[in-house]
Design a protein around this motif. Structure first.
Motif, PDB file in Angstrom:
ATOM      1  N   UNK A   1      24.050 -28.223 -15.363  1.00 33.25           N
ATOM      2  CA  UNK A   1      24.563 -27.377 -16.637  1.00 33.25           C
ATOM      3  C   UNK A   1      25.431 -26.120 -16.127  1.00 33.25           C
ATOM      4  N   UNK A   2      25.502 -26.135 -14.981  1.00 31.84           N
ATOM      5  CA  UNK A   2      26.235 -24.810 -14.343  1.00 31.84           C
ATOM      6  C   UNK A   2      27.855 -25.227 -14.190  1.00 31.84           C
ATOM      7  N   UNK A   3      28.573 -24.408 -14.899  1.00 33.94           N
ATOM      8  CA  UNK A   3      30.187 -24.799 -14.964  1.00 33.94           C
ATOM      9  C   UNK A   3      30.683 -24.193 -13.468  1.00 33.94           C
TER      10      UNK A   3
ATOM     11  N   UNK B   1      26.507 -23.830 -19.510  1.00 36.42           N
ATOM     12  CA  UNK B   1      26.769 -24.220 -20.838  1.00 36.42           C
ATOM     13  C   UNK B   1      26.116 -25.788 -21.063  1.00 36.42           C
ATOM     14  N   UNK B   2      26.866 -26.495 -21.812  1.00 36.41           N
ATOM     15  CA  UNK B   2      26.599 -27.789 -22.077  1.00 36.41           C
ATOM     16  C   UNK B   2      25.381 -27.905 -22.980  1.00 36.41           C
ATOM     17  N   UNK B   3      25.116 -27.039 -23.838  1.00 36.02           N
ATOM     18  CA  UNK B   3      24.088 -26.981 -24.651  1.00 36.02           C
ATOM     19  C   UNK B   3      22.510 -26.740 -24.167  1.00 36.02           C
TER      20      UNK B   3
ATOM     21  N   UNK C   1      20.868 -24.379 -24.037  1.00 31.14           N
ATOM     22  CA  UNK C   1      20.289 -23.736 -25.347  1.00 31.14           C
ATOM     23  C   UNK C   1      20.858 -24.522 -26.436  1.00 31.14           C
ATOM     24  N   UNK C   2      19.954 -25.324 -27.079  1.00 38.40           N
ATOM     25  CA  UNK C   2      20.391 -26.395 -27.725  1.00 38.40           C
ATOM     26  C   UNK C   2      20.771 -26.254 -29.115  1.00 38.40           C
ATOM     27  N   UNK C   3      20.977 -24.859 -29.765  1.00 36.36           N
ATOM     28  CA  UNK C   3      21.419 -24.748 -30.915  1.00 36.36           C
ATOM     29  C   UNK C   3      23.135 -24.773 -31.239  1.00 36.36           C
ATOM     30  N   UNK C   4      23.786 -25.143 -29.991  1.00 34.80           N
ATOM     31  CA  UNK C   4      25.042 -25.467 -29.924  1.00 34.80           C
ATOM     32  C   UNK C   4      25.367 -26.289 -28.984  1.00 34.80           C
ATOM     33  N   UNK C   5      26.329 -27.369 -29.325  1.00 31.54           N
ATOM     34  CA  UNK C   5      26.621 -28.122 -28.124  1.00 31.54           C
ATOM     35  C   UNK C   5      27.777 -28.069 -27.457  1.00 31.54           C
TER      36      UNK C   5
ATOM     37  N   UNK D   1      15.136 -32.430 -30.748  1.00 38.66           N
ATOM     38  CA  UNK D   1      14.405 -33.045 -29.797  1.00 38.66           C
ATOM     39  C   UNK D   1      14.187 -32.216 -28.352  1.00 38.66           C
ATOM     40  N   UNK D   2      15.377 -31.433 -28.037  1.00 36.53           N
ATOM     41  CA  UNK D   2      15.414 -30.600 -26.944  1.00 36.53           C
ATOM     42  C   UNK D   2      14.699 -29.595 -27.148  1.00 36.53           C
TER      43      UNK D   2
END
Length: 280
Positions: free
Chosen positions: A42-44, A50-52, A54-58, A260-261
């Protein structure tokens, strides 16, 4: 239904890799390095997360909200990777205002699926998430120029008054517990005035509860709540477990995968709190 085993099975069946590794580290004495490994995806390249996560945004782009979730995941697991944290804080510093404040998200999320509440209000630098991130870095014991600069800004903002919403107050409290400027009575008196604070365990609506603010008996803010209030919320937490073993949500993520996440995240949090308070 066996609360713990049903929750464990839900995370194993429906959770993401990062939550599966976190569950194993928290409850099964697995190597916390597995959580660090899962977070690397998830680390850029810029150091942010990023990469969702936190799942409320993709959105794949780095966002402070995802950094906040990454830090909380590391802290929950008892994991430590100073290089991972340093890169993330350097990124926070690169997007901060001159005073150190950062926003939860940014307009970049508009190009990707997101929950309805993820709108322009998340683009403004503020105590949420700045205060929470500074508090997390204090929990790590991680020193950085941005932490000190942003911490000074948070202190100045809180000197003007507390936030009016429970989310902002939650992160403000994460910051305040690492300062010498804590007035429990003042905080206690302010809680009922907050938007989205759910003091009544019988209230089915979305909100921040006393168990979010004091998730374990040794939490810094435990003294704000009497035993009967916490017991009522613990009863409610037990009752809210679903037949599939997981806990449900009181908001709508942007899709099935995100739902689900997030259910995996809240299920682990529920099990940790119930265990800490002797309910498992």
């Amino acid at each position: 239904m066996d609360i713990f085993n049903a929750g464990r099975d839900f995370v194993r069946r429906e959770g993401r890799l990062v939550e599966s590794r976190l569950f194993a580290a928290v409850f099964e004495e697995a190597d916390a390095g597995g959580v660090v490994d899962a977070l690397r995806g998830y680390q850029n390249a810029d150091g942010g997360f990023g990469h969702g996560l936190e799942p409320d945004k993709r959105c794949p782009d780095s966002l402070a909200l995802d950094v906040q979730v990454a830090f909380e995941t590391l802290l929950t697991a008892g994991a430590r990777d100073d290089e991972m944290v340093r890169r993330a804080v350097d990124w926070l510093d690169s997007i901060a205002t001159p005073d150190g404040a950062v926003p939860l998200c940014g307009p970049v999320i508009e190009g990707y699926p997101r929950a309805e509440h993820m709108t322009e209000w998340t683009y403004e630098p503020g105590l949420n998430p700045t205060a929470g991130l500074v508090g997390q870095l204090h929990r790590f014991g991680f020193e950085h120029p941005w932490r000190d600069k942003a911490g000074a800004w948070c202190a100045a903002e809180l000197a003007k008054g507390f936030p009016e919403d429970a989310h902002g107050m939650h992160v403000a409290m994460e910051f305040l517990e690492h300062t010498d400027d804590v007035d429990l009575d003042k905080v206690r008196d302010w809680l009922p005035k907050l938007n989205w604070y759910r003091a009544d365990a019988a209230d089915p609506e979305y909100g921040v509860t006393p168990l979010h603010l004091a998730p374990t008996p040794d939490s810094f803010w435990r003294g704000l709540f009497d035993d009967s209030q916490l017991e009522a919320h613990l009863d409610r937490l037990v009752a809210d477990q679903q037949s599939d073993g997981g806990w449900t949500l009181t908001w709508e993520p942007p899709g099935t995968s995100s739902t689900l996440a997030y259910r995996g995240i809240v299920t682990i949090a529920a099990l940790r709190t119930l265990k800490a308070y002797g309910r498992l």
